[in-house]
Design a protein around this motif. Sequence first.
Motif, PDB file in Angstrom:
ATOM      1  N   ILE A  10       0.848  -1.197   0.000  1.00 29.01           N
ATOM      2  CA  ILE A  10       0.000   0.000   0.000  1.00 29.01           C
ATOM      3  C   ILE A  10       0.886   1.251   0.000  1.00 29.01           C
ATOM      4  CG2 ILE A  10      -1.844   1.242   1.221  1.00 29.01           C
ATOM      5  CD1 ILE A  10      -2.657  -1.551   0.124  1.00 29.01           C
ATOM      6  N   GLU A  11       1.860   1.275   0.889  1.00 26.82           N
ATOM      7  CA  GLU A  11       2.808   2.385   0.876  1.00 26.82           C
ATOM      8  C   GLU A  11       4.139   1.952   1.479  1.00 26.82           C
ATOM      9  OE1 GLU A  11       0.197   4.734   3.819  1.00 26.82           O
ATOM     10  OE2 GLU A  11       2.245   5.198   4.465  1.00 26.82           O
ATOM     11  N   THR A  12       5.186   2.686   1.177  1.00 26.81           N
ATOM     12  CA  THR A  12       6.503   2.357   1.733  1.00 26.81           C
ATOM     13  C   THR A  12       7.030   3.562   2.511  1.00 26.81           C
ATOM     14  OG1 THR A  12       7.597   3.107  -0.276  1.00 26.81           O
ATOM     15  CG2 THR A  12       7.102   0.765  -0.137  1.00 26.81           C
ATOM     16  N   GLY A  13       7.998   3.304   3.397  1.00 21.62           N
ATOM     17  CA  GLY A  13       8.574   4.397   4.175  1.00 21.62           C
ATOM     18  C   GLY A  13       9.853   3.950   4.858  1.00 21.62           C
ATOM     19  N   GLY A  14      10.418   4.809   5.681  1.00 26.63           N
ATOM     20  CA  GLY A  14      11.640   4.491   6.423  1.00 26.63           C
ATOM     21  C   GLY A  14      12.830   4.362   5.487  1.00 26.63           C
ATOM     22  N   GLY A  15      13.881   3.725   5.983  1.00 24.87           N
ATOM     23  CA  GLY A  15      14.986   3.393   5.104  1.00 24.87           C
ATOM     24  C   GLY A  15      16.164   4.344   5.151  1.00 24.87           C
ATOM     25  N   THR A  16      16.244   5.206   6.192  1.00 23.81           N
ATOM     26  CA  THR A  16      17.428   6.060   6.265  1.00 23.81           C
ATOM     27  C   THR A  16      18.666   5.249   6.622  1.00 23.81           C
ATOM     28  OG1 THR A  16      16.937   6.560   8.572  1.00 23.81           O
ATOM     29  CG2 THR A  16      16.154   8.147   6.926  1.00 23.81           C
ATOM     30  N   ASP A  17      18.462   4.082   7.276  1.00 26.38           N
ATOM     31  CA  ASP A  17      19.576   3.187   7.576  1.00 26.38           C
ATOM     32  C   ASP A  17      19.057   1.753   7.455  1.00 26.38           C
ATOM     33  OD1 ASP A  17      22.409   3.003   9.205  1.00 26.38           O
ATOM     34  OD2 ASP A  17      21.049   1.355   9.697  1.00 26.38           O
ATOM     35  N   SER A  18      19.873   0.862   6.856  1.00 29.47           N
ATOM     36  CA  SER A  18      19.341  -0.463   6.538  1.00 29.47           C
ATOM     37  C   SER A  18      18.968  -1.251   7.790  1.00 29.47           C
ATOM     38  CB  SER A  18      20.340  -1.243   5.705  1.00 29.47           C
ATOM     39  OG  SER A  18      21.468  -1.522   6.491  1.00 29.47           O
ATOM     40  N   LEU A  19      19.615  -0.985   8.924  1.00 30.15           N
ATOM     41  CA  LEU A  19      19.309  -1.773  10.114  1.00 30.15           C
ATOM     42  C   LEU A  19      18.598  -0.990  11.210  1.00 30.15           C
ATOM     43  CD1 LEU A  19      22.523  -3.915  10.299  1.00 30.15           C
ATOM     44  CD2 LEU A  19      20.208  -4.798  10.044  1.00 30.15           C
ATOM     45  N   THR A  20      19.060   0.240  11.475  1.00 35.20           N
ATOM     46  CA  THR A  20      18.455   0.948  12.599  1.00 35.20           C
ATOM     47  C   THR A  20      17.175   1.685  12.194  1.00 35.20           C
ATOM     48  OG1 THR A  20      19.979   2.757  12.192  1.00 35.20           O
ATOM     49  CG2 THR A  20      20.600   1.181  13.891  1.00 35.20           C
ATOM     50  N   ASP A  21      17.042   2.015  10.906  1.00 33.10           N
ATOM     51  CA  ASP A  21      15.760   2.545  10.416  1.00 33.10           C
ATOM     52  C   ASP A  21      15.456   1.842   9.094  1.00 33.10           C
ATOM     53  OD1 ASP A  21      13.469   4.041   9.838  1.00 33.10           O
ATOM     54  OD2 ASP A  21      14.639   5.616   8.833  1.00 33.10           O
ATOM     55  N   PRO A  22      15.121   0.534   9.180  1.00 29.11           N
ATOM     56  CA  PRO A  22      14.968  -0.229   7.947  1.00 29.11           C
ATOM     57  C   PRO A  22      13.783   0.259   7.120  1.00 29.11           C
ATOM     58  CG  PRO A  22      14.230  -1.517   9.836  1.00 29.11           C
ATOM     59  CD  PRO A  22      14.846  -0.261  10.378  1.00 29.11           C
ATOM     60  N   PRO A  23      13.895   0.135   5.783  1.00 23.38           N
ATOM     61  CA  PRO A  23      12.736   0.462   4.958  1.00 23.38           C
ATOM     62  C   PRO A  23      11.575  -0.465   5.299  1.00 23.38           C
ATOM     63  CG  PRO A  23      14.422  -0.671   3.657  1.00 23.38           C
ATOM     64  CD  PRO A  23      15.030  -0.375   4.994  1.00 23.38           C
ATOM     65  N   VAL A  24      10.368   0.085   5.314  1.00 24.86           N
ATOM     66  CA  VAL A  24       9.197  -0.717   5.672  1.00 24.86           C
ATOM     67  C   VAL A  24       8.083  -0.497   4.641  1.00 24.86           C
ATOM     68  CG1 VAL A  24       9.608  -0.779   8.167  1.00 24.86           C
ATOM     69  CG2 VAL A  24       8.325   1.123   7.164  1.00 24.86           C
ATOM     70  N   ALA A  25       7.154  -1.419   4.610  1.00 22.89           N
ATOM     71  CA  ALA A  25       5.977  -1.261   3.752  1.00 22.89           C
ATOM     72  C   ALA A  25       4.739  -1.587   4.568  1.00 22.89           C
ATOM     73  CB  ALA A  25       6.071  -2.180   2.543  1.00 22.89           C
ATOM     74  N   ILE A  26       3.651  -0.898   4.271  1.00 23.63           N
ATOM     75  CA  ILE A  26       2.343  -1.326   4.769  1.00 23.63           C
ATOM     76  C   ILE A  26       1.772  -2.223   3.681  1.00 23.63           C
ATOM     77  CG2 ILE A  26       0.061  -0.594   5.564  1.00 23.63           C
ATOM     78  CD1 ILE A  26       2.318   0.469   7.322  1.00 23.63           C
ATOM     79  N   VAL A  27       1.438  -3.466   4.066  1.00 21.01           N
ATOM     80  CA  VAL A  27       0.922  -4.417   3.084  1.00 21.01           C
ATOM     81  C   VAL A  27      -0.490  -4.830   3.473  1.00 21.01           C
ATOM     82  CG1 VAL A  27       3.165  -5.310   2.358  1.00 21.01           C
ATOM     83  CG2 VAL A  27       2.009  -6.350   4.310  1.00 21.01           C
ATOM     84  N   ASP A  28      -1.208  -5.350   2.480  1.00 20.26           N
ATOM     85  CA  ASP A  28      -2.616  -5.688   2.696  1.00 20.26           C
ATOM     86  C   ASP A  28      -2.913  -7.014   1.995  1.00 20.26           C
ATOM     87  OD1 ASP A  28      -5.686  -4.223   2.883  1.00 20.26           O
ATOM     88  OD2 ASP A  28      -5.407  -5.774   1.362  1.00 20.26           O
ATOM     89  N   ALA A  29      -3.628  -7.890   2.684  1.00 22.53           N
ATOM     90  CA  ALA A  29      -4.210  -9.065   2.021  1.00 22.53           C
ATOM     91  C   ALA A  29      -5.610  -9.214   2.574  1.00 22.53           C
ATOM     92  CB  ALA A  29      -3.385 -10.322   2.268  1.00 22.53           C
ATOM     93  N   ASP A  30      -6.591  -9.016   1.707  1.00 23.38           N
ATOM     94  CA  ASP A  30      -7.991  -9.170   2.091  1.00 23.38           C
ATOM     95  C   ASP A  30      -8.372  -8.307   3.286  1.00 23.38           C
ATOM     96  OD1 ASP A  30      -9.695 -10.499   0.554  1.00 23.38           O
ATOM     97  OD2 ASP A  30      -9.768 -12.354   1.728  1.00 23.38           O
ATOM     98  N   GLY A  31      -7.902  -7.080   3.302  1.00 27.44           N
ATOM     99  CA  GLY A  31      -8.275  -6.161   4.368  1.00 27.44           C
ATOM    100  C   GLY A  31      -7.400  -6.249   5.603  1.00 27.44           C
ATOM    101  N   ILE A  32      -6.540  -7.295   5.671  1.00 25.08           N
ATOM    102  CA  ILE A  32      -5.638  -7.387   6.819  1.00 25.08           C
ATOM    103  C   ILE A  32      -4.378  -6.600   6.475  1.00 25.08           C
ATOM    104  CG2 ILE A  32      -4.247  -8.944   8.252  1.00 25.08           C
ATOM    105  CD1 ILE A  32      -6.367 -11.122   7.487  1.00 25.08           C
ATOM    106  N   ARG A  33      -4.086  -5.602   7.322  1.00 22.59           N
ATOM    107  CA  ARG A  33      -2.910  -4.769   7.029  1.00 22.59           C
ATOM    108  C   ARG A  33      -1.802  -5.051   8.026  1.00 22.59           C
ATOM    109  NH1 ARG A  33      -4.227   0.751   3.949  1.00 22.59           N
ATOM    110  NH2 ARG A  33      -5.568  -0.284   2.448  1.00 22.59           N
ATOM    111  N   ARG A  34      -0.601  -4.998   7.515  1.00 23.41           N
ATOM    112  CA  ARG A  34       0.557  -5.243   8.370  1.00 23.41           C
ATOM    113  C   ARG A  34       1.684  -4.342   7.950  1.00 23.41           C
ATOM    114  NH1 ARG A  34       0.612 -11.561   8.908  1.00 23.41           N
ATOM    115  NH2 ARG A  34      -0.709 -11.672  10.737  1.00 23.41           N
TER     116      ARG A  34
END
Lengths: 84, 363
Positions: A10-34
Amino acid sequence: MCLAIPMKVIETGGGTDSLTDPPVAIVDADGIRRKVRLDLVDRMPEPGDYLIIHAGFAVNCLDASEAERSLELMSEIAASVHRA
Amino acid sequence: MKYIDEYRNPDLVRSLSAEIERKLTRPVRIMEVCGTHTMAIFRHGLRRILPDKLQLVSGPGCPVCVTPPGLIDAFCRVAGCKDVIITTFGDMIRVPGSSGSLADTRAAGADIRIVYSPADAIEIARDNPAKLVVFIAIGFETTIPLIAASILQAYREDIKNFCIFPANKIMPPALETLMQDTRLTIDGLLCPGHVSIITGSDAFSFLSEDYGLCCAVAGFEPADILLAILALLEQINEGSPRVDNCYARAVTSSGNIKARELIEEVFIPVDSRWRGLGTIAGSGLVPKQRYADFDVTRRLGIEVPELDEPPGCLCGEILKGRKMPNECPLFGKICTPSAPIGPCMVSNEGTCAAWYRFGMESI
Ligand code: SF4
């Protein structure tokens, strides 16, 4: 343990540092978001891409053209079964 | 849902199984080596639609099931230490060791928390600076890079109260051990789809090249599994074993190199004991010396006892594909999901649990 369902980005964010601020995504499957971490995938996904998720981390981006290819192969087999 | 519904289409599933029936010229035994495959095969009722001549057997691919009882005792011992919080995947908690499970230890007062990800354990460590937070690190190649990433994160952020109990295992050495067992009679192998995402399908080439085993990497939807079975039948009929990648939307031949670099950075291979299979050289992983503080066995000097499996339990034989759950005299009588004797009955992905849950009559 494995979640065998690909989830849509759905969207991506983070990622200023690969470990301490890892890039993240909000994902969705059938209305369940993670929220999942993207530090293991080899390319940054775009919204609309699908990811294979394992224990809170994306382990791969799904290859849409390969998905099409295997579906084509399957429908060819199905067509040959119907002809036989 | 996209990438799911298409592979569950009933017409497609029927056509593929008809084609399997046509290609099946003699009895064939195929092993699936991944617990998620075992579950998918049952959940989608594939045993019911496949011809009788095609026998599906489960291999040692459920991470909980291959964890030996001595290790479970050691987990419980750490859980009983003062100022320790154990974090674990939920499947592990009810598996009995020689004197109880983590769930029993929790009932006796230990702080044991179920987490979804090793990253959650890091959060718990941050929130509880006065406690040592131990993550029970079970799982195969798909899980290992996440644990490596978590250790590196703790190292970089100087989170000193986080560590793991190393119990991860890697798949290829176990498959090699299985292949060397002359009593194993399988014609083909469904290679684990998610392990292959990390290792690449090439990691299984040695099975076809050195042992003449037909291999196909399979996804987890019914059509994926049937397509892989068809690929195996083609190889078997042609007498030309190779590794077919039938899950190319997720798996490449070389795998996830970034994930493997993380594993190599953090871990070194060691010999590891598998339930039922014994000790297999180079099949386990422990943190390298540089990351030794993140290994609770070294930090607290924990020994892992070598214990035998519970008497009567045939899990070992089942994990080797030699016996089916209903051949175990305890199955369904003394051993049930609510009172499990062996790990194959506890884990969601365990073969005995799958047989029990989905009813013997549908098999
Ligand atoms: S039914 Fe229970 S005791 Fe028998 S093999 Fe399975 S887990 Fe072990």
